[in-house]
Design a protein around this motif. Structure first.
Motif, short mmCIF file in Angstrom:
data_model
loop_
_atom_site.label_atom_id
_atom_site.label_comp_id
_atom_site.label_asym_id
_atom_site.label_seq_id
_atom_site.Cartn_x
_atom_site.Cartn_y
_atom_site.Cartn_z
N ILE A 348 0.84 -1.21 0.00
CA ILE A 348 0.00 0.00 0.00
C ILE A 348 0.88 1.25 0.00
CG2 ILE A 348 -1.79 1.30 1.24
CD1 ILE A 348 -2.85 -1.40 2.28
N LEU A 349 1.99 1.23 0.75
CA LEU A 349 2.91 2.37 0.74
C LEU A 349 3.46 2.62 -0.67
CD1 LEU A 349 4.96 1.84 4.04
CD2 LEU A 349 3.16 3.51 3.63
N SER A 350 3.70 1.54 -1.41
CA SER A 350 4.16 1.68 -2.80
C SER A 350 3.08 2.33 -3.66
CB SER A 350 4.52 0.32 -3.40
OG SER A 350 5.60 -0.24 -2.70
N GLN A 351 1.81 1.95 -3.41
CA GLN A 351 0.71 2.56 -4.16
C GLN A 351 0.58 4.05 -3.84
OE1 GLN A 351 -2.54 0.07 -2.91
NE2 GLN A 351 -2.05 -1.58 -4.34
N LEU A 352 1.01 4.42 -2.63
CA LEU A 352 0.99 5.83 -2.23
C LEU A 352 2.28 6.55 -2.67
CD1 LEU A 352 -0.36 5.32 1.41
CD2 LEU A 352 -1.61 6.42 -0.46
N ASN A 353 3.17 5.83 -3.35
CA ASN A 353 4.46 6.35 -3.79
C ASN A 353 5.34 6.79 -2.62
OD1 ASN A 353 6.35 6.79 -5.78
ND2 ASN A 353 5.69 8.88 -6.22
N LEU A 354 5.19 6.08 -1.48
CA LEU A 354 6.03 6.33 -0.31
C LEU A 354 7.02 5.20 -0.08
CD1 LEU A 354 3.32 7.80 2.09
CD2 LEU A 354 5.20 9.06 1.01
N ALA A 355 7.02 4.22 -0.96
CA ALA A 355 7.96 3.10 -0.92
C ALA A 355 8.16 2.64 -2.36
CB ALA A 355 7.42 1.98 -0.04
N GLY A 356 9.10 1.72 -2.56
CA GLY A 356 9.34 1.22 -3.91
C GLY A 356 10.62 1.78 -4.49
N GLU A 357 10.74 1.71 -5.81
CA GLU A 357 12.00 2.05 -6.47
C GLU A 357 12.32 3.55 -6.47
OE1 GLU A 357 12.53 0.41 -10.34
OE2 GLU A 357 12.17 -1.65 -9.68
#
Length: 487
Positions: A348-357
């Protein structure tokens, strides 16, 4: 140290070349014009086929001490819908407005230099054109340019101490970036002009330094409007920055009494730029346009003023698991998940652009949202242990501060308490307290010092307002929780 070095560095570069000696070193606010006896701007606009309503005059409005300069004022009552100023197509100054009689060599040097300007500093591109016209004998735009201020209140011209006095890392970063750009760009300009003969020199053989470049960039950023240019080959208008003589003397308001309109002249492809009264304008009222729904960082960086109680002002924070953990601990909220989220929370954090690449870790508080939706959703998700409950809600609901405790009252109470503690941390990053700042203003701070203090007061006020708002929400939620338990 970087702040003092860069701020001081540009200040040192402000010793004007003798060829541009009619601009004194750029320091603080001044309502004086570039030359002691500038042309009559109203007469010039009319002589060139423009229109100026008889009730429009140039005057010094009451700016509340926050950096506003000369403006336009109504000499008598003006009805709604009245044309106040009309400029024909040849009067606005924009980068593409070269007269046909100019040599292409001058233009090519300007175009080459403009290619080194990053898009975010677009004002420097038009600033090159402004310096070109300012240096040229008999420039068509000299009557306009002679009326420009000789100094600007933008932070790139603050003394190093007053840059530090802003006390807010994001704006310090931007000021340093702009100062470094100007000092580097001065070197690029000088390299580009080596060996250029006087007849092909875009600045009439005159030396251009970081100070004159900074003056030009500031003149453009504080006065230009992005309007429709000519249509491209597909018949679509593209926006270009334009300096609008006389119109650009209208000051800013979020509640304007006038607006800019572009319209095609009858039987022609030419575009006129007009200012039209949006409401009845009373005698002695200033003519006001809205420059945009901007925060105080942009108003200060680009225009050189600060707006008190700006509804669009906000505080920029960095999303950081360790910081949130410290805030939640201080708030008496225990959560092991901020630094080590579960895989489903990480998703979910990745979907919020707060995690990921390539996450965007800049989040904000204040402004129209109170709490940026991404930050609020992240905290709700990280403080929830039940994956199934969380997955019942879409992200827009989890992002909404007005959604009524979607994951339960206890979680929203924990979220808001954590955010209040985060606000306390943010407030602690300022070296002075609000009461200290207000006391300094009462003692009579002036110029760039006054602007810097006003700026940081507004930032601290945002944090305090957000804390009060969240505290009210916690109180309401707690009473609801108690009522439910008793029921």
């Amino acid at each position: 140290d970087m702040v003092i070095m860069v701020g001081g560095g540009l200040k040192a570069a402000m010793l004007m070349s003798s060829s541009l000696s009619h601009v004194r070193p750029l320091t603080c606010a001044s309502s004086s014009r570039l030359v002691s006896h500038p042309h009559d701007l109203v007469k010039w606009v009319k002589r060139e086929g423009g229109f100026v309503h008889r009730a429009v005059k140039i005057a010094q409005p009451d700016s509340g001490g926050l950096g506003l300069g000369l403006g336009l004022v109504a000499k008598e009552e003006i009805p709604i819908g009245t044309d106040l100023i009309v400029l024909p197509q040849h009067l606005p100054l924009h980068f593409t407005s070269f007269h046909q009689d100019q040599k292409n060599d001058e233009n090519s040097v300007l175009l080459q230099l403009s290619s080194h300007v990053p898009d975010e500093l677009w004002a420097m591109k038009l600033g090159l054109k402004l310096l070109h016209e300012r240096a040229k004998h008999g420039s068509f735009w000299w009557p306009y340019i002679s009326n420009l201020p000789e100094t600007y209140t933008l932070p790139i011209f603050f003394p190093g101490e007053d840059i530090k006095n802003l006390q807010y890392a994001p704006i310090l970063h931007q000021v340093n970036k702009r100062c470094r750009f100007l000092l580097d760009f001065e070197k690029q300009v000088k390299r580009a002009l080596v060996g250029v003969t006087p007849d092909k020199h875009p600045f009439g053989g005159q030396e251009v330094d970081a100070s004159s470049l900074g003056w030009a960039m500031s003149a453009v950023s504080s006065r230009a409007f992005k309007l429709h240019g000519n249509k491209n080959s597909n018949g679509i208008n593209f926006d270009i920055p334009m300096m609008l003589p006389l119109i650009d003397m209208c000051n800013h308001s979020f509640n304007p009494n006038a607006r800019i309109v572009q319209e095609q002249e009858t039987g022609s492809t030419d575009m006129r730029v007009k200012v039209v009264a949006e409401k009845v304008i009373r005698e002695d009222d200033p003519l006001l346009l809205c420059y945009g729904c901007l925060n105080n960082d942009l108003f200060l960086l680009d225009y050189g003023f600060v707006i008190q109680s700006n509804p669009y002002d906000c505080i920029e924070l960095r999303y950081d698991g360790a910081l949130l953990e410290a805030a939640s601990t201080a708030a008496g909220v225990s959560s092991p998940n901020f630094s080590t989220p579960a895989p489903w929370q990480e998703l979910i954090l990745s979907q919020l652009n707060l995690a990921g690449e390539a996450p965007d870790l800049k989040v904000s508080i204040g402004g129209q949202e109170i709490i940026e939706g991404r930050l609020l959703a992240a905290l709700r998700v990280l403080l929830a242990s039940d994956m199934e409950t969380v997955q019942k809600y879409d992200l827009s609901t989890l992002k909404s501060v007005d959604a009524e405790a979607p994951l339960g009252v206890a979680i929203d109470i924990a979220v808001f308490r954590t955010l209040i503690a985060l606000c306390v941390v943010a407030l602690g990053h300022f070296p002075t307290k609000l009461m200290d700042d207000e006391s300094l203003l009462k003692q009579g701070a002036s110029g760039s010092t006054e602007l810097a203090i006003h700026f940081r007061i507004q930032k601290k006020s945002i944090i305090i307002d957000v804390m009060k708002n969240l505290a009210r929400k916690v109180k309401v939620l707690s009473s609801n929780e108690t009522a439910t338990a008793e029921g």
